[in-house]
Design a protein around this motif. Structure first.
Motif, mmCIF file in Angstrom:
data_model
loop_
_atom_site.group_PDB
_atom_site.id
_atom_site.type_symbol
_atom_site.label_atom_id
_atom_site.label_comp_id
_atom_site.label_asym_id
_atom_site.label_seq_id
_atom_site.Cartn_x
_atom_site.Cartn_y
_atom_site.Cartn_z
ATOM 1 N N ILE A 49 0.915 -1.196 -0.001
ATOM 2 C CA ILE A 49 -0.115 0.045 0.065
ATOM 3 C C ILE A 49 0.861 1.130 -0.081
ATOM 4 O O ILE A 49 1.816 1.374 0.911
ATOM 5 N N ALA A 50 0.706 2.297 -0.803
ATOM 6 C CA ALA A 50 1.508 3.382 -1.109
ATOM 7 C C ALA A 50 0.949 4.543 -0.378
ATOM 8 O O ALA A 50 -0.509 4.673 -0.531
ATOM 9 N N GLY A 51 1.701 5.207 0.414
ATOM 10 C CA GLY A 51 0.986 6.270 1.431
ATOM 11 C C GLY A 51 1.727 7.528 1.181
ATOM 12 O O GLY A 51 3.136 7.641 1.005
ATOM 13 N N THR A 52 1.198 8.621 0.725
ATOM 14 C CA THR A 52 1.927 9.968 0.535
ATOM 15 C C THR A 52 1.260 11.259 1.052
ATOM 16 O O THR A 52 0.157 11.120 1.384
ATOM 17 N N VAL A 53 2.190 11.939 1.572
ATOM 18 C CA VAL A 53 1.841 13.428 2.011
ATOM 19 C C VAL A 53 1.711 14.291 0.952
ATOM 20 O O VAL A 53 3.087 14.369 0.566
ATOM 21 N N ALA A 109 -8.394 -1.715 -8.278
ATOM 22 C CA ALA A 109 -7.720 -0.355 -8.060
ATOM 23 C C ALA A 109 -8.597 0.494 -6.760
ATOM 24 O O ALA A 109 -9.760 0.458 -6.817
ATOM 25 N N GLY A 110 -7.829 0.909 -5.863
ATOM 26 C CA GLY A 110 -8.328 1.417 -4.760
ATOM 27 C C GLY A 110 -7.456 2.761 -4.392
ATOM 28 O O GLY A 110 -6.265 2.773 -4.372
ATOM 29 N N VAL A 111 -8.038 3.993 -4.169
ATOM 30 C CA VAL A 111 -7.564 5.297 -3.716
ATOM 31 C C VAL A 111 -8.286 5.832 -2.421
ATOM 32 O O VAL A 111 -9.433 5.912 -2.393
ATOM 33 N N LEU A 112 -7.605 6.458 -1.515
ATOM 34 C CA LEU A 112 -8.091 7.154 -0.455
ATOM 35 C C LEU A 112 -7.458 8.332 -0.348
ATOM 36 O O LEU A 112 -6.268 8.465 -0.333
ATOM 37 N N VAL A 113 -8.477 9.562 0.050
ATOM 38 C CA VAL A 113 -7.570 10.772 0.275
ATOM 39 C C VAL A 113 -8.289 11.469 1.392
ATOM 40 O O VAL A 113 -9.483 11.274 1.680
ATOM 41 N N ALA A 114 -7.466 11.766 2.195
ATOM 42 C CA ALA A 114 -7.864 12.660 3.536
ATOM 43 C C ALA A 114 -7.191 13.903 3.674
ATOM 44 O O ALA A 114 -5.965 14.078 3.253
ATOM 45 N N ARG A 115 -7.602 14.804 4.493
ATOM 46 C CA ARG A 115 -7.037 15.927 5.040
ATOM 47 C C ARG A 115 -7.407 16.271 6.543
ATOM 48 O O ARG A 115 -8.342 15.515 6.800
ATOM 49 N N LEU A 116 -6.711 17.061 7.330
ATOM 50 C CA LEU A 116 -7.016 17.256 8.255
ATOM 51 C C LEU A 116 -8.262 18.051 8.747
ATOM 52 O O LEU A 116 -8.679 18.866 7.841
ATOM 53 N N PRO A 117 -9.231 17.362 9.618
ATOM 54 C CA PRO A 117 -10.341 17.999 9.620
ATOM 55 C C PRO A 117 -10.542 19.457 10.216
ATOM 56 O O PRO A 117 -9.505 19.692 10.872
ATOM 57 N N LEU A 146 -2.629 10.725 0.630
ATOM 58 C CA LEU A 146 -3.022 9.792 -0.475
ATOM 59 C C LEU A 146 -2.497 8.588 -0.064
ATOM 60 O O LEU A 146 -1.278 8.378 0.093
ATOM 61 N N MET A 147 -3.629 7.611 -0.030
ATOM 62 C CA MET A 147 -2.957 6.027 -0.013
ATOM 63 C C MET A 147 -3.767 5.301 -1.051
ATOM 64 O O MET A 147 -4.848 5.742 -1.562
ATOM 65 N N HIS A 148 -2.899 4.403 -1.752
ATOM 66 C CA HIS A 148 -3.815 3.616 -2.821
ATOM 67 C C HIS A 148 -3.008 2.212 -2.981
ATOM 68 O O HIS A 148 -1.674 2.195 -2.320
ATOM 69 N N SER A 149 -3.665 1.377 -3.544
ATOM 70 C CA SER A 149 -3.199 -0.143 -3.784
ATOM 71 C C SER A 149 -2.108 -0.013 -5.019
ATOM 72 O O SER A 149 -2.104 1.098 -5.732
#
Length: 343
Positions: free
Chosen positions: A252-256, A335-343, A294-297
């Motif tokens: 799983i790749a994770g990136t800021v 394929a899967g993608v997840l995006v998050a930011r500080l709430p 950003l996190m993705h498979s």
């Protein structure tokens, strides 16, 4: 992806959603009927079902008329208080240079989603839009039964390998005792057994106590021993500390990603959750309010460059995720993608 009508929606597809490849009028009609059926099953009042029908018809119809390689996702969205319907239209058309003009009624530019955007805006509870000339357009819309919730701080999308009915990738989100955590999972292989492994990861993640990501991942590893296993990563966004806490096993790749487009990768260690792990370690990474996680498979490649998409990083996590899935997702894998930011 589907190209025909959906007569009913199995319970498992309510939140996972149904993808349509929208190339002809019959498929556009199927999209509208599927959205209406989902709205009824979720208990939306009749006026809101009617509004949703207009949104679905306009989105799908414009993909047929003007888009290239248009696809559309229909799925449920939920809060603790209510459930709504979400539509995500994705195309590789010429794109729109002037989004403000395109949203206005009566505006039409050949090859874009310009026609009908005004109706979509009026009938939706929430919408977001991004378009780049030469790359295409992403338009996401939601219809809720009452007042819409606050815009989401996180969103994810999964898409199965071409020809497979289900995806082996999954994501999950939780807020437990002040810990805002997200999980991305890629079940080994494809099809039903891969999906079963990811579904077990989601269940274990939701049931885990309020502990840091490394402890959550260890719990997932132990819970998944009866499955074929998966690559899994868990991240926790701590606004007070300005940190992302991250623990991963497998690819799983994770990136800021900072607001200027610069990227910092996060470390996932070798292993297979449920079967093989040498160690589980947690790493901390600084994050600012204008950055995204950003996190993705491995069904998504790293060739995606944020600088090629002016203004994208200030859009909603859902539109960012859809853009990455469109331009960096591969058809030969889930394929899967997840995006998050500080709430």
């Amino acid at each position: 992806m589907s190209g025909g009508a959906v007569a009913s929606l199995p319970e498992g597809l309510l939140d996972g959603g149904v993808w349509f490849r929208v190339e002809a009028a019959p498929t556009a009609s199927a999209v509208r009927r599927t959205a209406e059926r989902l709205a009824v099953e979720l208990g939306l009042p009749e006026p809101r079902v009617a509004h949703l029908s207009i949104v679905a018809a306009e989105l799908a119809g414009n993909l047929v008329k003007h888009a290239t390689e248009g696809v559309l996702l229909v799925r449920a969205v939920r809060t603790a208080e209510q459930a709504g319907v979400e539509l995500v239209a994705i195309d590789r058309g010429p794109g729109m240079a002037d989004l403000v003009a395109s949203v206005g009624d009566g505006h039409s530019t050949a090859g874009t989603l310009g026609i009908g955007l005004g109706a979509i805006v009026r009938q939706s509870s929430w919408y977001d839009l991004h378009s780049v000339p030469g790359k295409g357009t992403i338009l996401a819309a939601q219809v809720w039964p009452a007042e819409p919730p606050k815009p989401a701080w996180v969103a994810g999308l999964t898409r199965p390998l071409t020809g497979e009915p289900v995806s082996g990738d999954a994501f999950s989100v939780r807020d437990v005792e002040g810990r805002r955590q997200v999980m991305m999972c890629d079940g080994l292989g494809h099809g039903g057994l891969a999906a079963a492994a990811s579904h077990e990861a989601v269940r274990a993640f939701q049931e885990a106590p309020a502990v840091p990501p490394a402890a959550v991942l260890d719990r997932l590893h132990r819970r998944m021993s009866h499955t074929r296993g998966a690559a899994v990563a868990v991240a926790e966004l701590d606004a007070d500390a300005g940190l992302v806490r991250y623990a991963g096993l497998g690819n799983i790749a994770g990136t800021v990603i900072s607001s200027d487009g610069s990227r910092r990768g996060m470390v996932s260690l070798p292993g297979i959750a449920g079967h093989q792990r040498r160690q589980i370690r947690e790493y901390d990474y600084p994050i600012t309010p204008d950055a995204v996680v950003l996190m993705h498979s491995d069904g998504v490649v790293d060739r995606w460059n944020p600088s090629d998409y002016p203004g994208l990083l200030i859009r909603s996590p859902l539109v960012i995720a859809a853009t990455v899935l469109r331009d960096a997702g591969v058809r030969r894998d889930d394929a899967g993608v997840l995006v998050a930011r500080l709430p």
